[in-house]
Enzyme design. Structure first.
Site, short mmCIF file in Angstrom:
data_model
loop_
_atom_site.label_atom_id
_atom_site.label_comp_id
_atom_site.label_asym_id
_atom_site.label_seq_id
_atom_site.Cartn_x
_atom_site.Cartn_y
_atom_site.Cartn_z
N CYS A 86 0.01 -21.73 14.09
CA CYS A 86 0.16 -21.08 15.29
C CYS A 86 -0.54 -19.68 15.30
O CYS A 86 0.25 -18.87 14.33
CB CYS A 86 1.61 -21.05 15.42
N CYS A 89 2.17 -16.72 15.94
CA CYS A 89 3.04 -16.56 14.74
C CYS A 89 2.33 -15.63 13.74
O CYS A 89 2.95 -14.69 13.33
CB CYS A 89 3.23 -17.91 14.04
#
Length: 335
Positions: A86, A89
């Site tokens: 991600c 993230c």
């Protein structure tokens, strides 16, 4: 364990969705590169692996209760749902680590890699990542999806993380009865951060009186008076300082006692002796003299003695047991 989490842990009845204010949107769960998860695993940018910080923790379904539920009984916990693949993230991770390190224990960051903890992701109905969930007292209280700006994240954290000033004040209050010097140090440290905080000045004044630094306490009270008013506790401290100053100017206990013995029926001289005794923390005799004055004269000097008792009852150096006894005796005399 996880089945229990699904039952006992639930956010308010809405599923986290991206907010328009976020600078970077969350990654939908169906974008997970599950067919080839290793491509980006090495680029987790500090998300995976051990952390040197004592305030950053990796968790699993087995350790979640201890890492989050139990820990949040002592300090707020932010759970970060993330995955190695991600990009948002990885963008959020350095900001989280910066803020939790800056807070130095006022909150903890617990990271949940949803690739390894899919049952936890299901329990929290995680639809997109990154997702932050805050915990207090073993319960989830708020959530933020996506990547907020630093300003937005600080504002969100301020809703449940105690400020450095409030922590220092609480530490000072805990120390004040046993270690007034340590308490004063905490209050001074907090005042550096918030120099106009009236509550801190009142707390520091109280500690200063306990330490015998009446000049320092008087300076703080005078500073508060410049606003044109005083809080009740500040006014009480000012009254205490006035008694101490008056007693000092009148020559202290020895001179006050000599004068009262020469004129035992002069209740004003008896009251001055009581105030001088209180100023030198000889409260038991001071209380007895004031109570005797009240018994002999309900009005006039008796009223002044009652006022003096109320001030002395609030002195931080007065013995609580003696204060309770004197309060009961005063109530008996009056009612």
């Amino acid at each position: 364990m996880v089945v229990g989490l699904i039952v006992t842990i639930s956010l308010p009845h809405h599923r986290p969705r991206p907010r328009a204010v976020h600078s970077t949107g969350p990654t939908p769960m169906n974008d997970s590169p599950l067919l080839n998860p290793s491509d980006d695993a090495s680029a987790s940018s500090g998300q995976a692996g051990n952390h040197d910080s004592p305030w950053i923790h990796e968790t699993t379904a087995e350790s979640f209760e201890q890492d989050v539920m139990v820990r949040s009984q002592q300090a707020p916990v932010v759970v970060d749902f993330w995955a190695p693949w991600c990009d948002p993230c990885r963008q959020l991770a350095p900001l989280l680590e910066k803020l939790v390190t800056e807070a130095a224990g006022r909150w903890h960051l617990v990271k949940v890699n949803i690739e390894d903890c899919q049952d936890l992701a299901t329990a929290f109905q995680v639809e997109s990542i990154p997702l932050l969930v805050s915990f207090l007292g073993g319960q989830p209280v708020d959530s933020v999806p996506g990547v907020p700006t630093e300003e937005q994240l600080r504002e969100w954290l301020s809703r449940f993380v105690p400020s450095e000033v409030s922590v220092l004040m609480a530490d000072g209050e805990e120390l004040e009865s046993e270690d007034p010097a340590g308490a004063a140090a905490k209050y001074r440290e907090a005042l550096v951060l918030e120099p106009d905080n009236a509550a801190l000045k009142i707390h520091l004044s109280r500690a200063a009186i306990t330490l015998g630094d009446n000049a320092g306490a008087a300076s703080l009270i005078a500073d508060l008076e410049q606003r044109g008013f005083l809080e009740p506790e500040a006014q009480s401290l000012k009254d205490q300082l006035d008694i101490t100053t008056s007693a000092s100017e009148s020559g202290g206990v020895s001179q006050a006692r000599e004068a009262s013995e020469e004129s035992p029926d002069d209740l004003d001289l008896q009251l001055k002796l009581a105030e001088a005794l209180a100023a030198e923390r000889q409260f038991e005799e001071a209380f007895e003299i004031c109570l005797d004055i009240v018994a002999r004269d309900r009005d006039g000097a008796g009223q002044r003695a009652r006022d003096a008792l109320v001030v002395c009852f609030g002195m931080p150096t007065a013995n609580p047991e003696l204060v309770s006894q004197a309060r009961r005796k005063l109530a008996t005399l009056l009612y």
